[in-house]
Motif scaffolding. Structure first.
Motif, PDB file in Angstrom:
ATOM      1  N   TYR A 173      25.738 -77.313  33.195  1.00  0.00           N
ATOM      2  CA  TYR A 173      25.578 -77.429  34.643  1.00  0.00           C
ATOM      3  C   TYR A 173      26.159 -76.236  35.392  1.00  0.00           C
ATOM      4  O   TYR A 173      25.680 -75.903  36.481  1.00  0.00           O
ATOM      5  CB  TYR A 173      26.210 -78.723  35.168  1.00  0.00           C
ATOM      6  N   ASP A 174      27.164 -75.566  34.848  1.00  0.00           N
ATOM      7  CA  ASP A 174      27.747 -74.438  35.580  1.00  0.00           C
ATOM      8  C   ASP A 174      26.693 -73.362  35.850  1.00  0.00           C
ATOM      9  O   ASP A 174      26.664 -72.765  36.938  1.00  0.00           O
ATOM     10  CB  ASP A 174      28.965 -73.847  34.851  1.00  0.00           C
ATOM     11  N   LYS A 175      25.803 -73.126  34.875  1.00  0.00           N
ATOM     12  CA  LYS A 175      24.710 -72.166  35.078  1.00  0.00           C
ATOM     13  C   LYS A 175      23.696 -72.691  36.084  1.00  0.00           C
ATOM     14  O   LYS A 175      23.243 -71.951  36.978  1.00  0.00           O
ATOM     15  CB  LYS A 175      24.009 -71.866  33.754  1.00  0.00           C
ATOM     16  N   ILE A 176      23.321 -73.950  35.945  1.00  0.00           N
ATOM     17  CA  ILE A 176      22.344 -74.539  36.861  1.00  0.00           C
ATOM     18  C   ILE A 176      22.875 -74.512  38.288  1.00  0.00           C
ATOM     19  O   ILE A 176      22.144 -74.189  39.234  1.00  0.00           O
ATOM     20  CB  ILE A 176      22.022 -75.981  36.428  1.00  0.00           C
ATOM     21  N   HIS A 177      24.140 -74.811  38.434  1.00  0.00           N
ATOM     22  CA  HIS A 177      24.773 -74.837  39.756  1.00  0.00           C
ATOM     23  C   HIS A 177      24.730 -73.467  40.422  1.00  0.00           C
ATOM     24  O   HIS A 177      24.368 -73.348  41.599  1.00  0.00           O
ATOM     25  CB  HIS A 177      26.225 -75.300  39.609  1.00  0.00           C
ATOM     26  N   ALA A 178      25.097 -72.429  39.679  1.00  0.00           N
ATOM     27  CA  ALA A 178      25.170 -71.086  40.251  1.00  0.00           C
ATOM     28  C   ALA A 178      23.799 -70.466  40.470  1.00  0.00           C
ATOM     29  O   ALA A 178      23.555 -69.819  41.489  1.00  0.00           O
ATOM     30  CB  ALA A 178      26.016 -70.188  39.346  1.00  0.00           C
ATOM     31  N   GLN A 179      22.890 -70.671  39.517  1.00  0.00           N
ATOM     32  CA  GLN A 179      21.603 -69.983  39.558  1.00  0.00           C
ATOM     33  C   GLN A 179      20.574 -70.662  40.449  1.00  0.00           C
ATOM     34  O   GLN A 179      19.721 -69.997  41.041  1.00  0.00           O
ATOM     35  CB  GLN A 179      21.030 -69.862  38.143  1.00  0.00           C
ATOM     36  N   THR A 180      20.661 -71.982  40.569  1.00  0.00           N
ATOM     37  CA  THR A 180      19.594 -72.709  41.262  1.00  0.00           C
ATOM     38  C   THR A 180      20.099 -73.724  42.273  1.00  0.00           C
ATOM     39  O   THR A 180      19.705 -73.701  43.438  1.00  0.00           O
ATOM     40  CB  THR A 180      18.691 -73.424  40.239  1.00  0.00           C
ATOM     41  N   MET A 181      20.951 -74.643  41.833  1.00  0.00           N
ATOM     42  CA  MET A 181      21.356 -75.752  42.693  1.00  0.00           C
ATOM     43  C   MET A 181      21.930 -75.260  44.022  1.00  0.00           C
ATOM     44  O   MET A 181      21.480 -75.670  45.096  1.00  0.00           O
ATOM     45  CB  MET A 181      22.373 -76.631  41.981  1.00  0.00           C
ATOM     46  N   THR A 182      22.915 -74.380  43.959  1.00  0.00           N
ATOM     47  CA  THR A 182      23.565 -73.922  45.193  1.00  0.00           C
ATOM     48  C   THR A 182      22.645 -73.066  46.054  1.00  0.00           C
ATOM     49  O   THR A 182      22.481 -73.362  47.249  1.00  0.00           O
ATOM     50  CB  THR A 182      24.868 -73.170  44.868  1.00  0.00           C
ATOM     51  N   PRO A 183      22.046 -72.001  45.531  1.00  0.00           N
ATOM     52  CA  PRO A 183      21.217 -71.164  46.410  1.00  0.00           C
ATOM     53  C   PRO A 183      20.026 -71.904  47.006  1.00  0.00           C
ATOM     54  O   PRO A 183      19.745 -71.784  48.200  1.00  0.00           O
ATOM     55  CB  PRO A 183      20.781 -70.002  45.519  1.00  0.00           C
ATOM     56  N   VAL A 184      19.314 -72.702  46.204  1.00  0.00           N
ATOM     57  CA  VAL A 184      18.133 -73.396  46.724  1.00  0.00           C
ATOM     58  C   VAL A 184      18.544 -74.462  47.732  1.00  0.00           C
ATOM     59  O   VAL A 184      17.923 -74.611  48.788  1.00  0.00           O
ATOM     60  CB  VAL A 184      17.298 -73.997  45.581  1.00  0.00           C
ATOM     61  N   ASP A 194      17.526 -62.825  37.634  1.00  0.00           N
ATOM     62  CA  ASP A 194      18.549 -61.958  37.060  1.00  0.00           C
ATOM     63  C   ASP A 194      19.859 -62.747  37.010  1.00  0.00           C
ATOM     64  O   ASP A 194      20.551 -62.873  38.018  1.00  0.00           O
ATOM     65  CB  ASP A 194      18.706 -60.695  37.922  1.00  0.00           C
ATOM     66  N   GLU A 195      20.182 -63.295  35.859  1.00  0.00           N
ATOM     67  CA  GLU A 195      21.344 -64.183  35.747  1.00  0.00           C
ATOM     68  C   GLU A 195      22.639 -63.483  36.142  1.00  0.00           C
ATOM     69  O   GLU A 195      23.502 -64.080  36.790  1.00  0.00           O
ATOM     70  CB  GLU A 195      21.456 -64.728  34.321  1.00  0.00           C
ATOM     71  N   ARG A 196      22.782 -62.231  35.752  1.00  0.00           N
ATOM     72  CA  ARG A 196      24.006 -61.509  36.075  1.00  0.00           C
ATOM     73  C   ARG A 196      24.124 -61.291  37.579  1.00  0.00           C
ATOM     74  O   ARG A 196      25.203 -61.471  38.157  1.00  0.00           O
ATOM     75  CB  ARG A 196      24.035 -60.157  35.348  1.00  0.00           C
ATOM     76  N   ALA A 197      23.014 -60.958  38.223  1.00  0.00           N
ATOM     77  CA  ALA A 197      23.034 -60.728  39.667  1.00  0.00           C
ATOM     78  C   ALA A 197      23.316 -62.021  40.429  1.00  0.00           C
ATOM     79  O   ALA A 197      24.011 -62.015  41.449  1.00  0.00           O
ATOM     80  CB  ALA A 197      21.709 -60.130  40.121  1.00  0.00           C
ATOM     81  N   LEU A 198      22.783 -63.130  39.929  1.00  0.00           N
ATOM     82  CA  LEU A 198      23.030 -64.417  40.583  1.00  0.00           C
ATOM     83  C   LEU A 198      24.488 -64.843  40.446  1.00  0.00           C
ATOM     84  O   LEU A 198      25.024 -65.525  41.326  1.00  0.00           O
ATOM     85  CB  LEU A 198      22.134 -65.493  39.981  1.00  0.00           C
ATOM     86  N   ALA A 199      25.120 -64.454  39.351  1.00  0.00           N
ATOM     87  CA  ALA A 199      26.511 -64.835  39.116  1.00  0.00           C
ATOM     88  C   ALA A 199      27.498 -63.905  39.808  1.00  0.00           C
ATOM     89  O   ALA A 199      28.704 -64.201  39.854  1.00  0.00           O
ATOM     90  CB  ALA A 199      26.796 -64.854  37.614  1.00  0.00           C
ATOM     91  N   ALA A 200      27.005 -62.803  40.364  1.00  0.00           N
ATOM     92  CA  ALA A 200      27.889 -61.809  40.985  1.00  0.00           C
ATOM     93  C   ALA A 200      28.666 -62.417  42.147  1.00  0.00           C
ATOM     94  O   ALA A 200      28.172 -63.273  42.886  1.00  0.00           O
ATOM     95  CB  ALA A 200      27.069 -60.616  41.468  1.00  0.00           C
ATOM     96  N   LEU A 201      29.888 -61.936  42.309  1.00  0.00           N
ATOM     97  CA  LEU A 201      30.777 -62.465  43.343  1.00  0.00           C
ATOM     98  C   LEU A 201      30.187 -62.322  44.734  1.00  0.00           C
ATOM     99  O   LEU A 201      30.273 -63.247  45.552  1.00  0.00           O
ATOM    100  CB  LEU A 201      32.131 -61.746  43.268  1.00  0.00           C
ATOM    101  N   ASP A 202      29.564 -61.167  45.008  1.00  0.00           N
ATOM    102  CA  ASP A 202      29.036 -60.962  46.362  1.00  0.00           C
ATOM    103  C   ASP A 202      27.924 -61.939  46.686  1.00  0.00           C
ATOM    104  O   ASP A 202      27.855 -62.475  47.802  1.00  0.00           O
ATOM    105  CB  ASP A 202      28.560 -59.510  46.548  1.00  0.00           C
ATOM    106  N   PHE A 203      27.058 -62.235  45.696  1.00  0.00           N
ATOM    107  CA  PHE A 203      25.970 -63.169  45.956  1.00  0.00           C
ATOM    108  C   PHE A 203      26.495 -64.585  46.117  1.00  0.00           C
ATOM    109  O   PHE A 203      26.098 -65.302  47.042  1.00  0.00           O
ATOM    110  CB  PHE A 203      24.931 -63.129  44.846  1.00  0.00           C
TER     111      PHE A 203
END
Length: 409
Positions: free
Chosen positions: A243-254, A323-332
């Motif tokens: 879930y940590d990946k799902i949360h950062a990559q999709t759940m939160t931004p969408v 881009d998984e790395r870009a989605l996980a970046a602190l600024d994003f």
């Protein structure tokens, strides 16, 4: 093929792609208009009775918008985040509750599409969402966690290819009306609270026993009651990714982009009523502006800022969506969380200016210029995953990031 022929071919390809995008946009606009019309027709009753906006969601089903994000190969339209947020905005102008239900559903569908592809059962669920226009709810708030979705108490228990889950879900928006629920839980009984999985359940997999009602100031039609959720299902219901990946990559931004678009729609509806009031008042006074005109200007400026904030963050998300790395970046991660904070505050500010522009006519609940419902609904925005919690969570991280040295860095 010579250079000129290649150039002409590339130009034809671009023009064909642009035409297809325009055609799809026009088709979505027509479908969205039909849904928004149905939502607007029942909005006052939905709010007054705190009932589920059935006509609006039925219209979304009829227009095939509940499955709009599902890839074409699984029966959907393959809609983008731009398409989805436009629907959220249009529905927000018509009925806040229907729009928020649509936004929450689309957030779950986005998780299913991005993180379920490659899993046989989740792909089958995608096909069902597209074919049956299933409505998916979310169960992330639990017990006393105060909306901290990165901490779970209930755990998935596994036994011979099956899972069971008992969850004190203090809020499941439209849970009784949904065709399925996506819920988070600890990976196992011995897992840490933050070691979570996402589980997709359909109605045959769970039971709900109501534990708490939903008598609120605004967003009354979301029917966000509390339930005891008890599930027993095959283990394949668990998403393959943590879930940590799902949360950062999709759940939160969408979620934040869709919610913000709904709030912007609410604000736009209030500004439109204020504009009609100011025009009527000015005509009645021989062209002289009424006292609330300055607040109308402020409302327009605030709405423009809100829309610009959303579109800037949407472009930023779209540019790094895969881009998984870009989605996980602190600024994003900081910016997408701050979008929720800023959009929710701006929505309240905009509607408040609209009410002051209308004066008593905006304060009343029985006139053409009433914005009371819009204000009550907008006031929920800073409280959905409380803004103070978000700001506290990202305070340490933002202290570690540099301050930009130029306008474009």
């Amino acid at each position: 093929m010579n250079v000129q022929e290649a150039s002409l071919r590339d130009q034809a390809t671009r023009e064909n792609s642009e035409r297809l995008l325009l055609d799809r946009g026009a088709a979505f606009l027509k479908r969205t208009t039909a849904v928004a019309t149905a939502a607007a027709a029942e909005a006052e009753e939905v709010d007054r009775l705190a009932r589920f906006p059935k006509a609006a969601i039925d219209a979304a089903r009829e227009q095939k918008l509940l499955g709009m994000q599902i890839p074409v190969e699984f029966g959907g339209f393959g809609a983008s985040i731009f398409d989805v947020t436009e629907v959220c905005y249009a529905m927000g102008r018509a009925c806040s509750s229907a729009a928020m239900i649509f936004a929450m559903h689309q957030t779950k569908v986005a998780c299913l599409v991005r993180h379920g592809t490659g899993s046989r059962w989740h792909e089958a669920l995608m096909r069902r969402v597209a074919a049956e226009q299933m409505l998916l709810a979310s169960s992330t708030t639990e017990g006393q966690n105060g909306g901290n979705v990165r901490s779970s108490a209930a755990a998935v228990e596994r036994d011979d290819g099956e899972i069971s889950l008992n969850r004190n879900a203090t809020v499941i928006s439209y849970g009784a009306e949904a065709d399925g629920i996506l819920t988070i839980a600890r990976r196992a009984n011995d897992a840490a609270a933050s070691d979570q999985v996402l589980v997709a359940l359909t109605k045959e997999d769970y039971t709900l026993v109501r534990s708490q009602g939903w008598e609120t100031l605004g967003m009354r039609g979301t029917c966000s009651a509390g339930f005891e959720l008890k599930a027993k299902a095959p283990a394949e219901r668990v998403f393959p990714e943590s879930y940590d990946k799902i949360h950062a990559q999709t759940m939160t931004p969408v979620a934040h982009l869709c919610w913000a678009s709904v709030w912007a729609g609410i604000a736009a509806a209030a500004v439109e009523r204020a504009q009609l009031f100011i025009r009527k008042a000015a005509r009645g006074a021989g062209g002289q502006m009424p006292p609330g005109a300055a607040h109308f200007t402020a409302a327009k400026m605030s709405l423009a800022k809100l829309r610009a904030t959303i579109t800037a963050n949407m472009d930023n998300y779209a540019s790094r969506e895969y881009d998984e790395r870009a989605l996980a970046a602190l600024d994003f991660q900081s910016s997408i969380n701050l979008l929720k904070v800023e959009a929710s505050e701006l929505a309240v500010e905009t509607v408040m200016h609209a009410m002051r522009a209308c004066g008593l006519s905006g304060y009343r609940n029985d006139g053409d210029f009433s914005v009371g419902r819009h204000l009550r609904d907008a006031l929920s925005a800073p409280l959905m995953i409380n803004n103070d919690r978000i700001l506290a969570n990202i305070a340490t991280a933002t202290l570690m990031s540099g301050v930009p040295a130029s306008l474009r860095d």
